[in-house]
Design an enzyme around this catalytic site. Sequence first.
Site, PDB file in Angstrom:
ATOM      1  N   ARG A  49       0.836  -1.198  -0.056  1.00 40.67           N
ATOM      2  CA  ARG A  49       0.024  -0.091  -0.116  1.00 40.67           C
ATOM      3  C   ARG A  49       0.881   1.174  -0.043  1.00 40.67           C
ATOM      4  NH1 ARG A  49      -3.971  -0.047   4.949  1.00 40.67           N
ATOM      5  NH2 ARG A  49      -4.826   1.755   3.892  1.00 40.67           N
ATOM      6  N   GLY A  68      -7.592   0.329  24.256  1.00 42.41           N
ATOM      7  CA  GLY A  68      -6.185  -0.185  24.253  1.00 42.41           C
ATOM      8  C   GLY A  68      -6.008  -1.017  22.941  1.00 42.41           C
ATOM      9  N   GLN A  71      -5.503  -6.024  19.449  1.00 43.12           N
ATOM     10  CA  GLN A  71      -4.674  -6.895  18.618  1.00 43.12           C
ATOM     11  C   GLN A  71      -3.227  -6.416  18.312  1.00 43.12           C
ATOM     12  OE1 GLN A  71      -6.639  -7.211  14.651  1.00 43.12           O
ATOM     13  NE2 GLN A  71      -5.017  -8.526  13.782  1.00 43.12           N
ATOM     14  N   GLY A  87       0.228  -5.267  10.534  1.00 44.26           N
ATOM     15  CA  GLY A  87      -0.383  -4.120  11.291  1.00 44.26           C
ATOM     16  C   GLY A  87       0.133  -2.613  11.175  1.00 44.26           C
ATOM     17  N   GLU A  88       0.339  -2.416   9.787  1.00 44.23           N
ATOM     18  CA  GLU A  88       1.040  -1.131   9.447  1.00 44.23           C
ATOM     19  C   GLU A  88      -0.185  -0.005  10.057  1.00 44.23           C
ATOM     20  OE1 GLU A  88       3.444   1.675   6.667  1.00 44.23           O
ATOM     21  OE2 GLU A  88       3.659  -0.531   6.984  1.00 44.23           O
TER      22      GLU A  88
END
Length: 294
Positions: A49, A68, A71, A87-88
């Site tokens: 991306r 919080g 994940q 997890g960007e």
Amino acid sequence: MSKPALGKGLGALIAKKNDLPAALSGKVDGESVIQALVSEIATCPFQPRRHFNEQQIAELAESIRERGLVQPLVVRKVDGKYELIAGERRLRAVKKLGMKQVKVVLFEATDQEVAEIALIENLQREDLTPLEEAEQYRLLQHKFGMKQEVIAKHVGKSRAVVANMVRLLDLVADVRDMLENNKITVGHAKVLLQLKDSDQQLQAANRVERQGLTVRQTEQLVRSILNPAPAPEPAPAPALPAPVAKACKQLARNLGAEVSISMKGKSGGVIQIPYAGQEDLERLLQAMGISAKL
């Protein structure tokens, strides 16, 4: 109709004892989760991306502020430092919040595995633009030597789909920009690829955008460019009136040359007498009673 699953899931890409799918879903044993300094986590070098929606990042940051980080990020160790695997968006959100530490799950993964995970994670969320998806397929092909059949199997698509997506990268730069900015669709782009001349391709794409052509209409446009209709033959000259035709033949005999008469309007016209070189012109002038040395 539900969409087909993407391949066998991320777990099929990293066949290790660690449970990667569980980590990506947040369902991991608490002992597997560690804290890492946000400043020590490098972004994924194989992230396909190029564009991130800042509004969505802000909304995710607000959710993390309230609930919080449910994940954890998935990372690997490269040269003693953490490098993001998945997890960007979450990483960008925690940076936006100014968080110093974040929960991560540490895995071992090769460059190829990371590139595949980055692609599949985004495809599952439908976050990639067509060109971002195509570039990631090409990366897997060229950098890691993966065949299109293998890529297709991993992402749960047909080889033809992968091949057609990669072909989008053959569009000329301006047409790629139009696709990236949603001025034309993937369907339009696939049709325009038939035009190998860059100027023709760009002109056709501009016409598609300007006139709002459908894919079917674009197909017709491309066919007309590739197979233009033959130019109509000029209409035959009208037959000369008999007296004029007779005079034309007589003049040709007298001059010893080809003579043609074209009628224009009711009373006008043109007499044409071609000649082949200076000597021939002097001969014709003498035949007309004109003595001239050219």
